[in-house]
Design a protein around this motif. Sequence first.
Motif, PDB file in Angstrom:
ATOM      1  N   THR A  83      13.001   9.238  57.617  1.00  0.00           N
ATOM      2  CA  THR A  83      12.377   9.266  58.988  1.00  0.00           C
ATOM      3  C   THR A  83      11.803   8.050  59.146  1.00  0.00           C
ATOM      4  N   TYR A  84      11.359   7.223  58.393  1.00  0.00           N
ATOM      5  CA  TYR A  84      10.141   6.154  58.729  1.00  0.00           C
ATOM      6  C   TYR A  84      10.819   5.137  59.360  1.00  0.00           C
ATOM      7  N   ARG A  85      12.167   4.827  59.324  1.00  0.00           N
ATOM      8  CA  ARG A  85      12.662   3.536  60.089  1.00  0.00           C
ATOM      9  C   ARG A  85      14.413   4.245  60.651  1.00  0.00           C
ATOM     10  N   GLU A  86      14.735   3.442  61.476  1.00  0.00           N
ATOM     11  CA  GLU A  86      15.898   3.694  62.129  1.00  0.00           C
ATOM     12  C   GLU A  86      16.788   3.324  61.084  1.00  0.00           C
ATOM     13  N   PRO A  87      18.017   3.798  61.042  1.00  0.00           N
ATOM     14  CA  PRO A  87      18.642   3.550  59.660  1.00  0.00           C
ATOM     15  C   PRO A  87      19.448   2.042  59.938  1.00  0.00           C
ATOM     16  N   GLY A  88      19.968   1.636  60.946  1.00  0.00           N
ATOM     17  CA  GLY A  88      20.445   0.309  61.012  1.00  0.00           C
ATOM     18  C   GLY A  88      19.340  -0.621  60.856  1.00  0.00           C
ATOM     19  N   ILE A  89      17.936  -0.584  61.220  1.00  0.00           N
ATOM     20  CA  ILE A  89      17.035  -1.207  60.786  1.00  0.00           C
ATOM     21  C   ILE A  89      16.716  -1.407  59.333  1.00  0.00           C
ATOM     22  N   LEU A  90      16.657  -0.231  58.680  1.00  0.00           N
ATOM     23  CA  LEU A  90      16.327  -0.226  57.325  1.00  0.00           C
ATOM     24  C   LEU A  90      17.458  -0.895  56.499  1.00  0.00           C
ATOM     25  N   VAL A  91      18.878  -0.795  56.882  1.00  0.00           N
ATOM     26  CA  VAL A  91      19.719  -1.339  56.047  1.00  0.00           C
ATOM     27  C   VAL A  91      19.608  -3.048  56.427  1.00  0.00           C
ATOM     28  N   LYS A  92      19.278  -3.344  57.653  1.00  0.00           N
ATOM     29  CA  LYS A  92      19.009  -4.748  57.713  1.00  0.00           C
ATOM     30  C   LYS A  92      17.437  -5.267  57.082  1.00  0.00           C
ATOM     31  N   THR A  93      16.594  -4.451  56.955  1.00  0.00           N
ATOM     32  CA  THR A  93      15.457  -4.744  56.253  1.00  0.00           C
ATOM     33  C   THR A  93      15.891  -4.999  54.656  1.00  0.00           C
ATOM     34  N   VAL A  94      16.592  -4.138  54.129  1.00  0.00           N
ATOM     35  CA  VAL A  94      16.723  -4.304  52.794  1.00  0.00           C
ATOM     36  C   VAL A  94      17.770  -5.171  52.341  1.00  0.00           C
ATOM     37  N   THR A  95      18.789  -5.476  53.319  1.00  0.00           N
ATOM     38  CA  THR A  95      19.657  -6.629  53.293  1.00  0.00           C
ATOM     39  C   THR A  95      18.640  -7.926  53.180  1.00  0.00           C
ATOM     40  N   THR A  96      17.777  -8.173  54.142  1.00  0.00           N
ATOM     41  CA  THR A  96      17.105  -9.405  54.496  1.00  0.00           C
ATOM     42  C   THR A  96      16.281  -9.526  52.743  1.00  0.00           C
ATOM     43  N   LEU A  97      15.717  -8.566  52.340  1.00  0.00           N
ATOM     44  CA  LEU A  97      14.975  -8.611  51.134  1.00  0.00           C
ATOM     45  C   LEU A  97      16.042  -9.006  50.049  1.00  0.00           C
ATOM     46  N   ASP A  98      17.184  -8.588  50.021  1.00  0.00           N
ATOM     47  CA  ASP A  98      18.200  -9.181  49.310  1.00  0.00           C
ATOM     48  C   ASP A  98      18.560 -10.466  49.302  1.00  0.00           C
ATOM     49  N   VAL A  99      18.790 -10.914  50.548  1.00  0.00           N
ATOM     50  CA  VAL A  99      19.140 -12.368  50.670  1.00  0.00           C
ATOM     51  C   VAL A  99      18.037 -13.284  50.209  1.00  0.00           C
ATOM     52  N   LEU A 100      16.664 -12.993  50.537  1.00  0.00           N
ATOM     53  CA  LEU A 100      15.497 -13.882  50.181  1.00  0.00           C
ATOM     54  C   LEU A 100      15.129 -13.951  48.920  1.00  0.00           C
ATOM     55  N   SER A 101      15.604 -12.471  48.246  1.00  0.00           N
ATOM     56  CA  SER A 101      15.060 -12.642  46.759  1.00  0.00           C
ATOM     57  C   SER A 101      16.353 -13.126  46.060  1.00  0.00           C
ATOM     58  N   GLY A 102      17.495 -13.528  46.577  1.00  0.00           N
ATOM     59  CA  GLY A 102      18.614 -13.770  45.629  1.00  0.00           C
ATOM     60  C   GLY A 102      19.464 -12.765  45.090  1.00  0.00           C
ATOM     61  N   GLY A 103      19.548 -11.493  45.645  1.00  0.00           N
ATOM     62  CA  GLY A 103      20.261 -10.473  45.220  1.00  0.00           C
ATOM     63  C   GLY A 103      19.627  -9.419  44.537  1.00  0.00           C
ATOM     64  N   ARG A 104      18.147  -9.297  44.503  1.00  0.00           N
ATOM     65  CA  ARG A 104      17.513  -8.510  43.718  1.00  0.00           C
ATOM     66  C   ARG A 104      16.896  -7.176  44.382  1.00  0.00           C
ATOM     67  N   ALA A 105      17.446  -6.739  45.551  1.00  0.00           N
ATOM     68  CA  ALA A 105      16.905  -5.564  46.299  1.00  0.00           C
ATOM     69  C   ALA A 105      17.741  -4.493  45.900  1.00  0.00           C
ATOM     70  N   TRP A 106      16.785  -3.354  46.006  1.00  0.00           N
ATOM     71  CA  TRP A 106      17.394  -1.787  45.673  1.00  0.00           C
ATOM     72  C   TRP A 106      17.180  -1.155  47.286  1.00  0.00           C
ATOM     73  N   LEU A 107      17.963  -0.136  47.465  1.00  0.00           N
ATOM     74  CA  LEU A 107      17.608   0.858  48.630  1.00  0.00           C
ATOM     75  C   LEU A 107      17.209   1.929  47.961  1.00  0.00           C
ATOM     76  N   GLY A 108      15.858   2.196  47.821  1.00  0.00           N
ATOM     77  CA  GLY A 108      15.392   3.489  47.545  1.00  0.00           C
ATOM     78  C   GLY A 108      15.141   4.586  48.574  1.00  0.00           C
ATOM     79  N   ILE A 109      15.545   5.593  48.442  1.00  0.00           N
ATOM     80  CA  ILE A 109      15.590   6.376  49.644  1.00  0.00           C
ATOM     81  C   ILE A 109      15.424   8.013  49.106  1.00  0.00           C
TER      82      ILE A 109
END
Length: 288
Positions: A84-110
């Motif tokens: 409930t903390y973030r709209e889901p499209g924004i959440l996916v965008k946020t995790v994707t941004t972390l993944d891109v900037l970290s070189g592919g190291r992000a998780w989606l923990g939910i």
Amino acid sequence: MRIGLQVPSFTHPGGTEQIAPTFARTARAADQGGLHSLWVMDHFFQIRGVGPSEEPMLEGYSALAYAAALTERITLGTMVTGVTYREPGILVKTVTTLDVLSGGRAWLGIGAAWNEEESRGLGVRFPPVAERFERLEETLRLAHQMWKGDESPFEGEHYRLERPLNSPPALRRPHPPVLIGGGGEKKTLRFVAKYADACNLFDGDELPHKLDVLREHCEREGRDYDEIEKTSLTLLGEPSAGAAVDTIGRLAERGVDHVIFSQGTGQDLAPVLAEARAQTEKIVPAGR
């Protein structure tokens, strides 16, 4: 066996000015020590069991972005984001941004969210539990759609997106791994079997039973149980490599693939866990 570190507290001697340098030292030490994962809680107030609500708490994805810039190999995630903390499209965008900037190291923990106090405190809608699980399933469906590059409209009961565009795409293939936190046997573990790459269960007497329930859901969903990474969040009362190795061995015997140690206030677990990792790899290869 994979080893991770969760940082649930940002209360340090010296106050707010010490939060950034202390967290930076922890992230670097965990990365350089060969730990597999670094986690922060996705809470806005400190939670019961760790400290009073008024204790310092960082916003999770900002903290992970900071850690990403300081590290090279360690994977990064929230343990876990309330749906409930973030709209889901924004959440996916946020995790994707972390993944891109970290070189592919992000998780989606939910997970389905539970902390009503912080939601009401900051004006975040907190629907009844049944609706939160409905929203969780829709968010999981949407995440898979967006990470496939499918921009077609998403029509759910709670969420409607006209064009779920996600550009740039995530670097991790096929997508950042999805970890669902919680041990609810009817819904949470069924969602793990249906949508997730990993589960997170608390270390305790019920752990073997929860894994048996997950196996049953996998059979019903036609999912290979062994495809799912079993992670467990645990505490280390004695901050020593020996105690950590004992905990890792015990959880490995129970079927856990990835042990995540939650760092207590005032503890400095990254060097301890790095030593434990070196000892453990002599017995069980990393990535078991």
